[in-house]
Design a protein around this motif. Structure first.
Motif, PDB file in Angstrom:
ATOM      1  N   PRO A  60      94.052  44.403  29.263  1.00 23.29           N
ATOM      2  CA  PRO A  60      94.572  43.073  29.604  1.00 23.29           C
ATOM      3  C   PRO A  60      93.529  41.995  29.329  1.00 23.29           C
ATOM      4  O   PRO A  60      92.330  42.224  29.445  1.00 23.29           O
ATOM      5  CB  PRO A  60      94.872  43.164  31.100  1.00 23.29           C
ATOM      6  CG  PRO A  60      95.008  44.624  31.371  1.00 23.29           C
ATOM      7  CD  PRO A  60      94.084  45.310  30.401  1.00 23.29           C
ATOM      8  N   THR A  61      93.993  40.829  28.932  1.00 25.16           N
ATOM      9  CA  THR A  61      93.127  39.684  28.713  1.00 25.16           C
ATOM     10  C   THR A  61      93.478  38.627  29.745  1.00 25.16           C
ATOM     11  O   THR A  61      94.570  38.636  30.309  1.00 25.16           O
ATOM     12  CB  THR A  61      93.321  39.104  27.305  1.00 25.16           C
ATOM     13  OG1 THR A  61      94.691  38.709  27.152  1.00 25.16           O
ATOM     14  CG2 THR A  61      92.967  40.116  26.236  1.00 25.16           C
ATOM     15  N   GLY A  62      92.558  37.735  30.001  1.00 25.38           N
ATOM     16  CA  GLY A  62      92.894  36.687  30.950  1.00 25.38           C
ATOM     17  C   GLY A  62      91.765  35.726  31.194  1.00 25.38           C
ATOM     18  O   GLY A  62      90.655  35.888  30.701  1.00 25.38           O
ATOM     19  N   SER A  63      92.097  34.717  31.971  1.00 28.91           N
ATOM     20  CA  SER A  63      91.111  33.715  32.353  1.00 28.91           C
ATOM     21  C   SER A  63      91.509  33.111  33.692  1.00 28.91           C
ATOM     22  O   SER A  63      92.678  33.110  34.068  1.00 28.91           O
ATOM     23  CB  SER A  63      91.014  32.620  31.294  1.00 28.91           C
ATOM     24  OG  SER A  63      92.229  31.900  31.221  1.00 28.91           O
ATOM     25  N   VAL A  64      90.494  32.635  34.394  1.00 26.90           N
ATOM     26  CA  VAL A  64      90.706  31.949  35.662  1.00 26.90           C
ATOM     27  C   VAL A  64      89.920  30.646  35.599  1.00 26.90           C
ATOM     28  O   VAL A  64      88.751  30.634  35.219  1.00 26.90           O
ATOM     29  CB  VAL A  64      90.213  32.794  36.861  1.00 26.90           C
ATOM     30  CG1 VAL A  64      90.344  32.023  38.159  1.00 26.90           C
ATOM     31  CG2 VAL A  64      90.956  34.114  36.931  1.00 26.90           C
ATOM     32  N   THR A  65      90.574  29.549  35.945  1.00 32.80           N
ATOM     33  CA  THR A  65      89.924  28.244  35.972  1.00 32.80           C
ATOM     34  C   THR A  65      90.033  27.691  37.382  1.00 32.80           C
ATOM     35  O   THR A  65      91.122  27.651  37.953  1.00 32.80           O
ATOM     36  CB  THR A  65      90.604  27.271  34.989  1.00 32.80           C
ATOM     37  OG1 THR A  65      90.593  27.849  33.683  1.00 32.80           O
ATOM     38  CG2 THR A  65      89.901  25.935  34.955  1.00 32.80           C
ATOM     39  N   ILE A  66      88.906  27.291  37.925  1.00 35.26           N
ATOM     40  CA  ILE A  66      88.872  26.678  39.257  1.00 35.26           C
ATOM     41  C   ILE A  66      88.085  25.390  39.124  1.00 35.26           C
ATOM     42  O   ILE A  66      87.028  25.357  38.491  1.00 35.26           O
ATOM     43  CB  ILE A  66      88.192  27.606  40.285  1.00 35.26           C
ATOM     44  CG1 ILE A  66      88.940  28.939  40.359  1.00 35.26           C
ATOM     45  CG2 ILE A  66      88.111  26.937  41.650  1.00 35.26           C
ATOM     46  CD1 ILE A  66      88.256  29.990  41.195  1.00 35.26           C
ATOM     47  N   GLY A  67      88.588  24.326  39.695  1.00 37.56           N
ATOM     48  CA  GLY A  67      87.884  23.064  39.573  1.00 37.56           C
ATOM     49  C   GLY A  67      88.283  22.072  40.640  1.00 37.56           C
ATOM     50  O   GLY A  67      89.150  22.338  41.482  1.00 37.56           O
ATOM     51  N   ALA A  68      87.614  20.944  40.595  1.00 33.23           N
ATOM     52  CA  ALA A  68      87.906  19.852  41.521  1.00 33.23           C
ATOM     53  C   ALA A  68      87.729  18.545  40.763  1.00 33.23           C
ATOM     54  O   ALA A  68      86.894  18.446  39.869  1.00 33.23           O
ATOM     55  CB  ALA A  68      86.971  19.891  42.720  1.00 33.23           C
ATOM     56  N   ASN A  69      88.527  17.558  41.140  1.00 37.73           N
ATOM     57  CA  ASN A  69      88.369  16.247  40.510  1.00 37.73           C
ATOM     58  C   ASN A  69      87.621  15.316  41.440  1.00 37.73           C
ATOM     59  O   ASN A  69      87.297  15.666  42.574  1.00 37.73           O
ATOM     60  CB  ASN A  69      89.720  15.681  40.062  1.00 37.73           C
ATOM     61  CG  ASN A  69      90.659  15.423  41.212  1.00 37.73           C
ATOM     62  OD1 ASN A  69      90.224  15.261  42.351  1.00 37.73           O
ATOM     63  ND2 ASN A  69      91.954  15.375  40.934  1.00 37.73           N
ATOM     64  N   SER A  70      87.350  14.116  40.980  1.00 37.16           N
ATOM     65  CA  SER A  70      86.550  13.173  41.765  1.00 37.16           C
ATOM     66  C   SER A  70      87.266  12.710  43.031  1.00 37.16           C
ATOM     67  O   SER A  70      86.618  12.232  43.959  1.00 37.16           O
ATOM     68  CB  SER A  70      86.171  11.968  40.900  1.00 37.16           C
ATOM     69  OG  SER A  70      87.344  11.312  40.446  1.00 37.16           O
ATOM     70  N   GLY A  71      88.581  12.874  43.091  1.00 38.22           N
ATOM     71  CA  GLY A  71      89.337  12.494  44.281  1.00 38.22           C
ATOM     72  C   GLY A  71      89.324  13.558  45.366  1.00 38.22           C
ATOM     73  O   GLY A  71      89.916  13.390  46.427  1.00 38.22           O
ATOM     74  N   GLY A  72      88.660  14.671  45.122  1.00 35.08           N
ATOM     75  CA  GLY A  72      88.574  15.727  46.117  1.00 35.08           C
ATOM     76  C   GLY A  72      89.663  16.783  46.004  1.00 35.08           C
ATOM     77  O   GLY A  72      89.669  17.754  46.746  1.00 35.08           O
ATOM     78  N   SER A  73      90.597  16.607  45.074  1.00 29.22           N
ATOM     79  CA  SER A  73      91.648  17.609  44.879  1.00 29.22           C
ATOM     80  C   SER A  73      91.096  18.792  44.090  1.00 29.22           C
ATOM     81  O   SER A  73      90.298  18.626  43.176  1.00 29.22           O
ATOM     82  CB  SER A  73      92.826  17.013  44.109  1.00 29.22           C
ATOM     83  OG  SER A  73      93.400  15.951  44.826  1.00 29.22           O
ATOM     84  N   THR A  74      91.513  19.969  44.486  1.00 27.96           N
ATOM     85  CA  THR A  74      91.097  21.171  43.768  1.00 27.96           C
ATOM     86  C   THR A  74      92.275  21.703  42.963  1.00 27.96           C
ATOM     87  O   THR A  74      93.430  21.403  43.254  1.00 27.96           O
ATOM     88  CB  THR A  74      90.614  22.259  44.740  1.00 27.96           C
ATOM     89  OG1 THR A  74      91.661  22.598  45.627  1.00 27.96           O
ATOM     90  CG2 THR A  74      89.408  21.793  45.528  1.00 27.96           C
TER      91      THR A  74
END
Length: 92
Positions: free
Chosen positions: A37-51
């Motif tokens: 299986p192939t895959g990716s996970v992206t986790i982040g946050a913007n400047s407004g505090g939303s993740t």
């Protein structure tokens, strides 16, 4: 006129053959997918505090059927170039 249409129609159905090197590059991806299986996970946050998160998982039919990645590579190169592979694949 009829022969021209027939010839043009047949030319449109002829597959475009790649060079063995071009085919190798394309087919390496297909062979890598046959490894598992192939895959990716992206986790982040913007400047407004939303993740945010994003998950993508891919599973190839070659992996599900248990095909050997080297066989997948060799058959793919031959199908796309009409020639045997000229190098071993980089399956990292």
């Amino acid at each position: 006129m009829r022969w021209t249409v027939l010839i043009l129609g047949l030319a449109a159905c002829t597959p475009v053959m790649l060079s063995p090197e071009q085919a190798a590059e394309v087919c390496e991806d297909q062979a890598r997918a046959a490894q598992g299986p192939t895959g990716s996970v992206t986790i982040g946050a913007n400047s407004g505090g939303s993740t945010f998160t994003d998950v993508a998982i891919g599973v190839s039919s070659d992996f599900l059927t248990g095909r050997d990645p080297m066989d997948v590579y060799e058959q793919c190169v031959y199908a796309r170039s009409g020639q045997a592979p000229i190098r071993f694949p980089d399956l990292r």
